[in-house]
Design an enzyme around this catalytic site. Structure first.
Site, mmCIF file in Angstrom:
data_model
loop_
_atom_site.group_PDB
_atom_site.id
_atom_site.type_symbol
_atom_site.label_atom_id
_atom_site.label_comp_id
_atom_site.label_asym_id
_atom_site.label_seq_id
_atom_site.Cartn_x
_atom_site.Cartn_y
_atom_site.Cartn_z
ATOM 1 N N ASP A 18 36.194 41.961 45.431
ATOM 2 C CA ASP A 18 36.178 42.050 43.962
ATOM 3 C C ASP A 18 37.301 42.954 43.461
ATOM 4 O O ASP A 18 37.706 43.890 44.152
ATOM 5 C CB ASP A 18 34.807 42.591 43.519
ATOM 6 C CG ASP A 18 34.510 42.286 42.054
ATOM 7 O OD1 ASP A 18 35.253 41.489 41.430
ATOM 8 O OD2 ASP A 18 33.536 42.856 41.523
ATOM 9 N N HIS A 35 44.821 37.347 41.963
ATOM 10 C CA HIS A 35 44.221 36.474 42.980
ATOM 11 C C HIS A 35 45.220 36.195 44.105
ATOM 12 O O HIS A 35 44.854 36.158 45.281
ATOM 13 C CB HIS A 35 43.737 35.159 42.351
ATOM 14 C CG HIS A 35 42.614 35.345 41.361
ATOM 15 N ND1 HIS A 35 41.533 36.156 41.616
ATOM 16 C CD2 HIS A 35 42.412 34.837 40.119
ATOM 17 C CE1 HIS A 35 40.705 36.127 40.570
ATOM 18 N NE2 HIS A 35 41.222 35.347 39.654
ATOM 19 N N LEU A 129 36.967 35.174 66.642
ATOM 20 C CA LEU A 129 36.363 35.641 65.386
ATOM 21 C C LEU A 129 35.838 34.424 64.651
ATOM 22 O O LEU A 129 36.539 33.417 64.526
ATOM 23 C CB LEU A 129 37.410 36.331 64.502
ATOM 24 C CG LEU A 129 36.926 36.710 63.094
ATOM 25 C CD1 LEU A 129 36.128 38.016 63.131
ATOM 26 C CD2 LEU A 129 38.089 36.864 62.121
HETATM 27 C C1 IPE Z 1 31.427 38.409 42.933
HETATM 28 O O1 IPE Z 1 32.373 38.922 42.038
HETATM 29 C C2 IPE Z 1 31.895 37.123 43.502
HETATM 30 C C3 IPE Z 1 33.095 37.200 44.336
HETATM 31 C C4 IPE Z 1 33.762 38.276 44.659
HETATM 32 C C5 IPE Z 1 33.544 35.953 44.853
HETATM 33 P P1 IPE Z 1 32.221 38.719 40.458
HETATM 34 O O2 IPE Z 1 33.351 39.468 39.851
HETATM 35 O O3 IPE Z 1 32.105 37.287 40.153
HETATM 36 O O4 IPE Z 1 30.829 39.413 40.170
HETATM 37 P P2 IPE Z 1 30.204 40.028 38.844
HETATM 38 O O5 IPE Z 1 30.261 38.955 37.803
HETATM 39 O O6 IPE Z 1 31.043 41.193 38.477
HETATM 40 O O7 IPE Z 1 28.823 40.415 39.245
HETATM 41 C C1 IPE Z 2 37.377 38.778 42.596
HETATM 42 O O1 IPE Z 2 38.101 39.379 41.574
HETATM 43 C C2 IPE Z 2 37.727 37.323 42.784
HETATM 44 C C3 IPE Z 2 36.683 36.396 42.347
HETATM 45 C C4 IPE Z 2 35.511 36.723 41.890
HETATM 46 C C5 IPE Z 2 36.986 34.984 42.439
HETATM 47 P P1 IPE Z 2 37.712 39.229 40.055
HETATM 48 O O2 IPE Z 2 38.428 38.052 39.500
HETATM 49 O O3 IPE Z 2 36.240 39.231 39.876
HETATM 50 O O4 IPE Z 2 38.339 40.563 39.465
HETATM 51 P P2 IPE Z 2 37.730 41.537 38.382
HETATM 52 O O5 IPE Z 2 36.317 41.844 38.796
HETATM 53 O O6 IPE Z 2 37.780 40.821 37.077
HETATM 54 O O7 IPE Z 2 38.604 42.733 38.421
HETATM 55 MG MG MG Z 3 34.854 40.670 39.574
#
Ligand code: IPE
Ligand code: IPE
Ligand code: MG
Length: 236
Positions: A18, A35, A129
């Site tokens: 995240d 990303h 792995l």
């Molecule tokens: C959780 O992250 C899902 C992934 C990292 C793939 P999100 O950014 O979607 O989660 P919330 O919405 O903050 O809980």
């Molecule tokens: C994690 O990063 C990737 C996915 C959930 C696909 P985020 O896109 O959730 O990044 P933040 O949480 O907005 O910083």
């Molecule tokens: Mg996120």
């Protein structure tokens, strides 16, 4: 019966990757740039996990709830997954990585679905792995589909056990995570492996996913090594 303290190296590490969006925002960049940088962290982390002797690595790349994001972000993520798979598959294979995908991969369309299936087949015999990619994954959906499969298999209610139920989950044959890491400072599960995380050690780190390095993994494993896993029993 439980053995404690924790094994020095966790056999199975699961990561909620995240913070890509915040990493990009902090630099005035579009989320897609975060990303892309996150994909580099995936590569580093797989290498580091192999070097550390981790046997199973599960990466939460896209949740069943992430479909609620704007269509252009979903498209960017789908494109990145395809690109990542195409550019990394040969090297993953050469390194002895076995790929397993969990989640509703079909939702990404026939092209990516087909490529993921081909990648699983190609790497099926690898043993160094096991890389579990959670794509369009939701823990509740996993449990519901397991219940459906158990019923379809004709199991009587009294025949259902925790052990055979686990065999109907998408993670069948994969040991439960020993350590679950979530980056970016958020402290929640977000519908990740709800059943499988029952006794995982959990580590929340403020590091944003694109900044996660081999050293970050090493620090997480060092923290894990200090933990005493009791599984509800009492220390000796
Ligand atoms: C959780 O992250 C899902 C992934 C990292 C793939 P999100 O950014 O979607 O989660 P919330 O919405 O903050 O809980
Ligand atoms: C994690 O990063 C990737 C996915 C959930 C696909 P985020 O896109 O959730 O990044 P933040 O949480 O907005 O910083
Ligand atoms: Mg996120």
């Amino acid at each position: 019966m439980a053995d404690f303290p924790a094994r020095a190296v966790p056999a199975h590490v699961a990561i909620i990757m995240d913070g890509n969006g915040r990493w990009a925002a902090a630099r005035g960049l579009p989320r897609a740039a975060g990303h892309r940088e996150g994909a580099k962290a995936v590569r580093r982390t797989i290498e580091a996990a192999i070097a550390q002797g981790v046997r199973y690595l599960t990466l939460f790349a896209f949740s069943s709830e992430n479909w609620q994001r704007p269509a252009d972000e979903v498209a960017d993520l789908t494109f990145l997954m395809k690109h990542y798979l195409r550019s990394e598959l040969d090297e993953l294979h050469a390194r002895g990585v076995k790929l397993k995908v969990i989640g509703e991969r079909e939702r990404f369309g026939p092209a990516l679905t087909g490529e993921l299936e081909a990648a699983e087949l190609k790497t099926a015999a690898n043993t160094r792995l096991t890389l579990v990619m959670a794509l369009s994954y939701g823990g509740r959906a996993d449990i519901v589909q397991a219940a459906r499969r158990a019923m379809q298999a004709g199991l009587k209610p009294e025949e259902l056990t925790e052990r055979n139920f686990a065999g109907f989950l998408s993670t069948e044959g994969i040991p439960d995570p020993d350590l679950m890491i979530r980056t970016s400072g958020e402290e929640r599960i977000s519908n990740f492996l709800l059943w499988q995380l029952a006794y995982a050690e959990i580590l929340f780190t403020p590091v944003l996913w694109p900044d996660f390095t081999a050293e970050s993994l090493a620090a997480a494993l060092a923290d894990y090594a200090t933990r005493e896993r009791r599984f509800g029993a009492r220390p000796a």
